[in-house]
Every structure is written in C-alpha cells, then in structure tokens.
Write an enzyme that holds these catalytic residues in place. Sequence first.
Site, short mmCIF file in Angstrom:
data_model
loop_
_atom_site.label_atom_id
_atom_site.label_comp_id
_atom_site.label_asym_id
_atom_site.label_seq_id
_atom_site.Cartn_x
_atom_site.Cartn_y
_atom_site.Cartn_z
N ASP A 154 1.18 10.59 12.66
CA ASP A 154 2.02 10.94 11.50
C ASP A 154 1.90 12.45 11.30
O ASP A 154 1.07 13.11 11.94
CB ASP A 154 1.52 10.15 10.27
CG ASP A 154 2.42 10.29 9.04
OD1 ASP A 154 3.56 10.77 9.18
OD2 ASP A 154 1.96 9.91 7.94
N ARG A 156 11.89 -1.52 9.05
CA ARG A 156 11.69 -1.34 7.60
C ARG A 156 12.64 -2.25 6.84
O ARG A 156 12.27 -2.89 5.85
CB ARG A 156 11.96 0.12 7.19
CG ARG A 156 10.95 1.13 7.68
CD ARG A 156 9.60 0.93 7.03
NE ARG A 156 9.65 1.06 5.58
CZ ARG A 156 9.63 2.20 4.90
NH1 ARG A 156 9.55 3.34 5.53
NH2 ARG A 156 9.64 2.21 3.57
N ARG A 160 8.03 4.98 -5.27
CA ARG A 160 7.39 5.95 -4.36
C ARG A 160 6.88 7.09 -5.23
O ARG A 160 7.65 7.73 -5.93
CB ARG A 160 8.38 6.47 -3.32
CG ARG A 160 7.90 7.73 -2.64
CD ARG A 160 8.72 8.12 -1.44
NE ARG A 160 8.46 7.21 -0.33
CZ ARG A 160 8.79 7.49 0.93
NH1 ARG A 160 9.38 8.63 1.24
NH2 ARG A 160 8.53 6.63 1.90
N CYS A 213 6.03 6.79 11.95
CA CYS A 213 6.80 6.31 10.78
C CYS A 213 8.01 7.17 10.50
O CYS A 213 8.96 6.70 9.86
CB CYS A 213 5.90 6.20 9.56
SG CYS A 213 5.25 7.79 8.98
N GLN A 247 5.76 0.40 5.37
CA GLN A 247 5.91 1.01 6.69
C GLN A 247 5.00 0.32 7.72
O GLN A 247 5.43 -0.01 8.82
CB GLN A 247 5.56 2.50 6.62
CG GLN A 247 5.67 3.19 7.97
CD GLN A 247 7.10 3.29 8.46
OE1 GLN A 247 7.94 3.82 7.77
NE2 GLN A 247 7.38 2.77 9.65
N HIS A 287 0.87 3.17 2.46
CA HIS A 287 2.30 3.00 2.78
C HIS A 287 2.48 1.61 3.40
O HIS A 287 2.77 1.47 4.59
CB HIS A 287 2.75 4.11 3.73
CG HIS A 287 4.24 4.30 3.79
ND1 HIS A 287 5.13 3.54 3.04
CD2 HIS A 287 5.00 5.16 4.52
CE1 HIS A 287 6.36 3.94 3.32
NE2 HIS A 287 6.32 4.91 4.21
N1 NVA Z 1 2.22 10.57 5.46
C1 NVA Z 1 3.62 10.87 5.20
C2 NVA Z 1 4.45 9.65 5.43
C3 NVA Z 1 5.92 9.88 5.21
C4 NVA Z 1 6.73 8.62 5.39
C5 NVA Z 1 3.77 11.39 3.78
O1 NVA Z 1 3.13 10.84 2.88
O2 NVA Z 1 4.52 12.34 3.58
N1 CP Z 2 8.85 6.45 6.98
C1 CP Z 2 9.32 6.69 5.74
O1 CP Z 2 8.83 6.18 4.74
O2 CP Z 2 10.40 7.51 5.72
P1 CP Z 2 11.09 8.15 4.42
O3 CP Z 2 10.12 9.16 3.86
O4 CP Z 2 12.35 8.78 4.96
O5 CP Z 2 11.38 7.05 3.43
#
Ligand code: NVA
Ligand code: CP
Length: 314
Positions: free
Chosen positions: A222, A290, A105, A262, A135, A132
């Site tokens: 989101d 997930r 990540r 998500c 997800q 992502h």
């Molecule tokens: N769009 C959000 C998703 C978090 C799971 C981010 O990138 O922070």
């Molecule tokens: N939805 C998601 O990816 O959550 P986290 O940021 O908690 O991993």
Amino acid sequence: MSAERHHRDFIAITDFDRFELDALLRLADRMRRGEYDRRPLRGKTLAMLFMKSSTRTRVSFEVGTFQLGGHALFLSDRDVQLGRGEPLSDTAQVLTRYVDGIMIRTFAHDDVLNLAKHAQVPVINGLTDLQHPCQVLADVLTVRQHMTDERKQTVAWIGDGNNMANSWIDAAASFGFALRLACPEGYDPDPVLLARAQTQTDVKLMRDPADAADGATVVTTDVWASMGQEAQHAERVGAFQGYIVNEAIMKRAAANAIFLHCLPAHRGEEVSAGVIDGPQSRVWDEAENRLHVQKAVMAVLLGGETLHTGQVRA
Ligand code: NVA
Ligand code: CP
C-alpha cells in the site's frame, strides 16, 4: 435510545466469526458471478459519510446500494454539519431517524465506534486510520477467486504497518492463513491486533521484504503515506527505501503468486509499474470485488439476507 440493539455493525473483520465470514464471501461470490438477483435494499437508504477522499469506496457503495434496490446518499465533510463541529453522537441519532444504514470513512477509529454506539442502524467502516475491513474482505475474495482456498496461502505484506496491514492481520486470524509483514522499524502495525492474531495463526513481523516474500503466494502493499499523513511524505519516502514491490521481490515469491494493492497506487514508490501492470497483478479484480463484498455486507446487515453458515468447508 433503546438499550437493546437489533442490528449488527461491520467495523472490523472480527465482527463476524469465521463461519459467517466464509458465508459472506460465498454470498459475495454469487453476486460476482451474477447469480444473485434479489433487491433486499428496496425502499432503503444508506448514508455515506466521507471525511476523507475516495474513488472506489464511494462508487462501489453507491452502485452496490442501487443494484440491491436502495438509494445511497453521499455526504462529505464539506457539506454536512459534522464538518462544522456538530457532534458525531447527534449526527448518529438524526441519521437514524432517516436512513437504514451508515457507511463512514474517517480518521479516528474511535469516531466510528462512537457513531455505532449512538446510531440505531448498522454502521459500516469504510476506512479509518486503524482499519480498512471492506477492502481486505474484497482482497480475500480475490485470493479465493484466483487461488481457490485462502487458508492455504501465505500472504506477504510489504511496507507500512497501516490500516490495511491491520485488517490483513485480522483476516489472517479469522480466515486462518499465514501472514508475513515486512515493515521498516517505526512503522509497525498495531501491536494489540498483532498479538491477538499471533495467538490464532501464523503471523510474523519482520524487517526484510525479501524474507517476507520468500515463497509467498500473495504479495501485497500500500502507499507509504496514507490519507492524513501527506506532510510526512518526504520523511516516509526515506524510511521506506528498499520496500518497493518490484520484479526482484516477485521472483522471491511462489511462481504462481499474485500481486494485490488496494489502490490508489504510486508506481515507482511502493510498487514498480512492471509488477502492478504485469501478469501477476490482480488489482482490477480486487477493485471490482469491493462492489461484491460490500453488497453482501449490506444485504445481510441492512437487507435481512441470511448468512448460510451451516455448510462446512473441506
Ligand atoms: N492506507 C491508505 C489506504 C487507501 C485506500 C490510506 O489510508 O490512505
Ligand atoms: N481502496 C480504496 O479504499 O480506494 P478509495 O480510497 O478510492 O475508496
């Protein structure tokens, strides 16, 4: 480094073709139903590199690896030399000598592509600024679970044209469902991914959230400021006024429509408490899924599990 690659990565939904994606979701669904008891990761290790925070991704990958018989290593940028400037390519080659797969990540999508280029083990994208995919695969499984056939759905994305929106665009093209995105001007999704998807399925970008929600069977959103955009929060709150998924938006959708998010969510910003905690919300199943989809991905990429693509869906 050998020129020949003997493994596959999962960096975007489009890394699998539509038959493989269907088979992957059927495998994940067997796992969800408790019908899968193999341990294809026995004796194997997954390295999990986190350059951003996580609750769901970290826990579901770690638990999922354990359930498949393997071991997961949590490596945050505070702990590994990558966070102090060791090149990603060196990290990739070193990890290759120890582990059987890498989940990452991070911020720049190119960093994941670079990691995959130098790693000789499968690389799984646990979120970048662009995508992502794990997800959205879980989201499509949730749609399948509650609406039966994802291909018959119209999905409304309301809010930021961010990593989630981009992976929904890929999913619409790969699975073949209709997608309406309502994003404020200046916050559009990736134009290249959008244009590609539009050659394959019915994907429309619009401005009015009510138009996007009209008749939709899945409504999703989101956060307005993603990880790394914290400094823009106030400016974004201004730009996204009117883009909240509330009861009025859900009324525009089909009567049996479901709501997905998500998570993490901000009640009162992108979604009202009444919607996310209400009867149409499926966010807890979505979070659970997930675990199942990532186990399916790992079983195939790291554990040699076969994807049964032969079955033709009606
Ligand atoms: N769009 C959000 C998703 C978090 C799971 C981010 O990138 O922070
Ligand atoms: N939805 C998601 O990816 O959550 P986290 O940021 O908690 O991993």
